[in-house]
Scaffold this motif. Structure first.
Motif, PDB file in Angstrom:
ATOM      1  N   GLU A   9     -20.424  61.634 -36.652  1.00 15.25           N
ATOM      2  CA  GLU A   9     -19.786  61.010 -35.505  1.00 15.25           C
ATOM      3  C   GLU A   9     -19.492  62.037 -34.408  1.00 15.25           C
ATOM      4  O   GLU A   9     -19.164  61.658 -33.275  1.00 15.25           O
ATOM      5  CB  GLU A   9     -18.485  60.319 -35.938  1.00 15.25           C
ATOM      6  N   LYS A  10     -19.585  63.313 -34.750  1.00 14.22           N
ATOM      7  CA  LYS A  10     -19.403  64.397 -33.772  1.00 14.22           C
ATOM      8  C   LYS A  10     -20.767  65.041 -33.528  1.00 14.22           C
ATOM      9  O   LYS A  10     -20.972  66.218 -33.830  1.00 14.22           O
ATOM     10  CB  LYS A  10     -18.392  65.415 -34.281  1.00 14.22           C
ATOM     11  N   GLY A  11     -21.696  64.265 -32.982  1.00 14.55           N
ATOM     12  CA  GLY A  11     -23.079  64.710 -32.853  1.00 14.55           C
ATOM     13  C   GLY A  11     -23.253  65.970 -32.031  1.00 14.55           C
ATOM     14  O   GLY A  11     -23.929  66.916 -32.442  1.00 14.55           O
ATOM     15  N   THR A  12     -22.610  66.027 -30.854  1.00 13.24           N
ATOM     16  CA  THR A  12     -22.766  67.183 -29.977  1.00 13.24           C
ATOM     17  C   THR A  12     -22.215  68.446 -30.622  1.00 13.24           C
ATOM     18  O   THR A  12     -22.869  69.503 -30.616  1.00 13.24           O
ATOM     19  CB  THR A  12     -22.055  66.939 -28.631  1.00 13.24           C
ATOM     20  N   GLN A  13     -21.023  68.344 -31.202  1.00 15.99           N
ATOM     21  CA  GLN A  13     -20.415  69.505 -31.847  1.00 15.99           C
ATOM     22  C   GLN A  13     -21.251  69.967 -33.035  1.00 15.99           C
ATOM     23  O   GLN A  13     -21.417  71.170 -33.265  1.00 15.99           O
ATOM     24  CB  GLN A  13     -18.998  69.171 -32.307  1.00 15.99           C
ATOM     25  N   THR A  14     -21.765  69.019 -33.799  1.00 12.43           N
ATOM     26  CA  THR A  14     -22.565  69.367 -34.976  1.00 12.43           C
ATOM     27  C   THR A  14     -23.849  70.079 -34.574  1.00 12.43           C
ATOM     28  O   THR A  14     -24.211  71.114 -35.157  1.00 12.43           O
ATOM     29  CB  THR A  14     -22.901  68.100 -35.786  1.00 12.43           C
ATOM     30  N   LEU A  15     -24.560  69.538 -33.584  1.00  9.55           N
ATOM     31  CA  LEU A  15     -25.799  70.173 -33.127  1.00  9.55           C
ATOM     32  C   LEU A  15     -25.524  71.558 -32.553  1.00  9.55           C
ATOM     33  O   LEU A  15     -26.275  72.505 -32.819  1.00  9.55           O
ATOM     34  CB  LEU A  15     -26.470  69.298 -32.068  1.00  9.55           C
ATOM     35  N   PHE A  16     -24.444  71.706 -31.792  1.00  2.81           N
ATOM     36  CA  PHE A  16     -24.113  72.997 -31.191  1.00  2.81           C
ATOM     37  C   PHE A  16     -23.735  74.006 -32.277  1.00  2.81           C
ATOM     38  O   PHE A  16     -24.100  75.186 -32.182  1.00  2.81           O
ATOM     39  CB  PHE A  16     -22.963  72.842 -30.198  1.00  2.81           C
ATOM     40  N   PHE A  17     -23.014  73.544 -33.310  1.00  2.00           N
ATOM     41  CA  PHE A  17     -22.634  74.447 -34.399  1.00  2.00           C
ATOM     42  C   PHE A  17     -23.874  75.024 -35.080  1.00  2.00           C
ATOM     43  O   PHE A  17     -23.975  76.250 -35.268  1.00  2.00           O
ATOM     44  CB  PHE A  17     -21.776  73.699 -35.424  1.00  2.00           C
ATOM     45  N   TRP A  18     -24.822  74.167 -35.457  1.00  2.00           N
ATOM     46  CA  TRP A  18     -26.006  74.656 -36.163  1.00  2.00           C
ATOM     47  C   TRP A  18     -26.920  75.455 -35.248  1.00  2.00           C
ATOM     48  O   TRP A  18     -27.644  76.346 -35.710  1.00  2.00           O
ATOM     49  CB  TRP A  18     -26.752  73.484 -36.795  1.00  2.00           C
ATOM     50  N   LEU A  19     -26.862  75.198 -33.951  1.00  2.00           N
ATOM     51  CA  LEU A  19     -27.600  76.030 -32.994  1.00  2.00           C
ATOM     52  C   LEU A  19     -27.022  77.446 -32.996  1.00  2.00           C
ATOM     53  O   LEU A  19     -27.776  78.432 -33.010  1.00  2.00           O
ATOM     54  CB  LEU A  19     -27.518  75.415 -31.598  1.00  2.00           C
ATOM     55  N   ILE A  20     -25.696  77.552 -32.977  1.00  2.00           N
ATOM     56  CA  ILE A  20     -25.049  78.863 -33.011  1.00  2.00           C
ATOM     57  C   ILE A  20     -25.397  79.599 -34.298  1.00  2.00           C
ATOM     58  O   ILE A  20     -25.726  80.795 -34.282  1.00  2.00           O
ATOM     59  CB  ILE A  20     -23.518  78.716 -32.872  1.00  2.00           C
ATOM     60  N   VAL A  21     -25.325  78.891 -35.434  1.00  2.00           N
ATOM     61  CA  VAL A  21     -25.656  79.514 -36.724  1.00  2.00           C
ATOM     62  C   VAL A  21     -27.098  80.015 -36.715  1.00  2.00           C
ATOM     63  O   VAL A  21     -27.379  81.140 -37.172  1.00  2.00           O
ATOM     64  CB  VAL A  21     -25.445  78.507 -37.877  1.00  2.00           C
ATOM     65  N   GLY A  22     -28.012  79.207 -36.192  1.00  4.03           N
ATOM     66  CA  GLY A  22     -29.415  79.617 -36.140  1.00  4.03           C
ATOM     67  C   GLY A  22     -29.630  80.851 -35.277  1.00  4.03           C
ATOM     68  O   GLY A  22     -30.372  81.770 -35.657  1.00  4.03           O
ATOM     69  N   VAL A  23     -28.975  80.890 -34.122  1.00  2.55           N
ATOM     70  CA  VAL A  23     -29.101  82.048 -33.228  1.00  2.55           C
ATOM     71  C   VAL A  23     -28.516  83.296 -33.879  1.00  2.55           C
ATOM     72  O   VAL A  23     -29.120  84.386 -33.848  1.00  2.55           O
ATOM     73  CB  VAL A  23     -28.404  81.764 -31.881  1.00  2.55           C
ATOM     74  N   LEU A  24     -27.333  83.169 -34.477  1.00  2.00           N
ATOM     75  CA  LEU A  24     -26.692  84.318 -35.128  1.00  2.00           C
ATOM     76  C   LEU A  24     -27.538  84.843 -36.278  1.00  2.00           C
ATOM     77  O   LEU A  24     -27.692  86.068 -36.446  1.00  2.00           O
ATOM     78  CB  LEU A  24     -25.300  83.923 -35.638  1.00  2.00           C
ATOM     79  N   LEU A  25     -28.081  83.934 -37.090  1.00  2.00           N
ATOM     80  CA  LEU A  25     -28.884  84.344 -38.228  1.00  2.00           C
ATOM     81  C   LEU A  25     -30.170  85.028 -37.780  1.00  2.00           C
ATOM     82  O   LEU A  25     -30.571  86.064 -38.344  1.00  2.00           O
ATOM     83  CB  LEU A  25     -29.210  83.136 -39.103  1.00  2.00           C
TER      84      LEU A  25
END
Length: 272
Positions: free
Chosen positions: A238-254
């Motif tokens: 239900e928090k689509g934008t926050q969820t997508l942004f979170f995994w984007l950050i994780v992907g960039v950091l990794l």
């Protein structure tokens, strides 16, 4: 992507080593203390008590939050914060502190942040038991939303490892980075919501925009996700934008962390 695959492969192939070293570090850290590993539980419990007196009884005046006593609401956030903050700082210093292992033997250096994260589980598990007992005593009953906890737990580990491998590498290259990270975490403590609700804490022009920005903080996403799970507030999709942004950050950091790690790790001893 090859760097990411290699780093992740090293974690999977060395799970046994990670567990053994983490257990050794737990014992070594507290072996000279009379209470030993009890301090891993006692220290955060004392801090929670202090914050409850200041923010629960003082600032919040004992009011309920999200339908539960403030102490329950705060404990959920504080347990996640303690684990996250201690892991971030520990991972940042993990390679520099283990210079002996790095220099004297062939060693998969990329597992050192994972070792630190694993060693923090003892305190985390004890505090989670305290949380479950406290929630049941306060009348918070289990619901299907509690299953969502495992998703947010995976989010927390993914973020900590991704951020950890990056921090550990930068801290070797630039020693001032670790000190700067400590200062940033002090600020993030108040911007990530473990002790106060950033959505209702203030009333001023432009508040909604500020809240939307703060909600993009990955630590806030994790802490608020745990509360959504245990207090049955909603699902993560239900928090689509926050969820997508979170995994984007994780992907960039990794990706960035793995690349820097593989690029410089052959010269870590020289930098140290």
């Amino acid at each position: 992507m090859n760097d990411v695959k290699l780093v992740l492969k090293e974690q999977l192939e060395n799970v046994g080593i990670i567990r053994r070293i983490s257990k050794y570090e737990e014992k070594a850290t507290y072996q000279s203390h009379y209470l030993g590993l009890v301090w891993q539980f006692l220290n955060p419990a004392i801090q929670i008590g202090i914050y409850y007196l200041v923010f629960g009884l003082g600032v919040n005046q004992g009011k309920r939050v999200d339908g539960v006593p403030f102490i329950i609401w705060m404990i959920i956030g504080m347990i996640a914060w303690f684990f996250i903050s201690s892991s971030i700082l520990g991972c940042s210093n993990s390679i520099y502190r283990q210079v002996g292992l790095v220099s004297k033997m062939k060693f998969p250096v990329s597992i050192l942040p994972s070792v630190n994260i694993t060693s923090n589980f003892v305190s985390y598990r004890a505090m989670m038991v305290l949380l479950l007992i406290s929630m049941l005593a306060a009348g918070v009953t289990p619901t299907i939303y509690w299953l969502q906890y495992f998703y947010y737990f995976i989010c927390m580990i993914a973020f900590l490892f991704s951020f950890g491998i990056l921090n550990a590498t930068i801290s070797v290259l630039v020693r001032d980075y670790h000190i700067m990270l400590q200062s940033i975490l002090r600020l993030l403590f108040y911007l990530s919501g473990p002790i106060w609700n950033i959505e209702t804490a203030a009333q001023f022009a432009g508040k909604d925009l500020l809240i939307r920005i703060l909600q993009l903080n990955p630590i806030y996403y994790i802490i608020n996700g745990f509360r959504d799970s245990f207090l049955s507030k909603g699902w993560f999709w239900e928090k689509g934008t926050q969820t997508l942004f979170f995994w984007l950050i994780v992907g960039v950091l990794l990706t960035l962390g793995s690349h820097l790690h593989m690029k410089f790790r052959a010269r870590f001893v020289d930098f140290i």
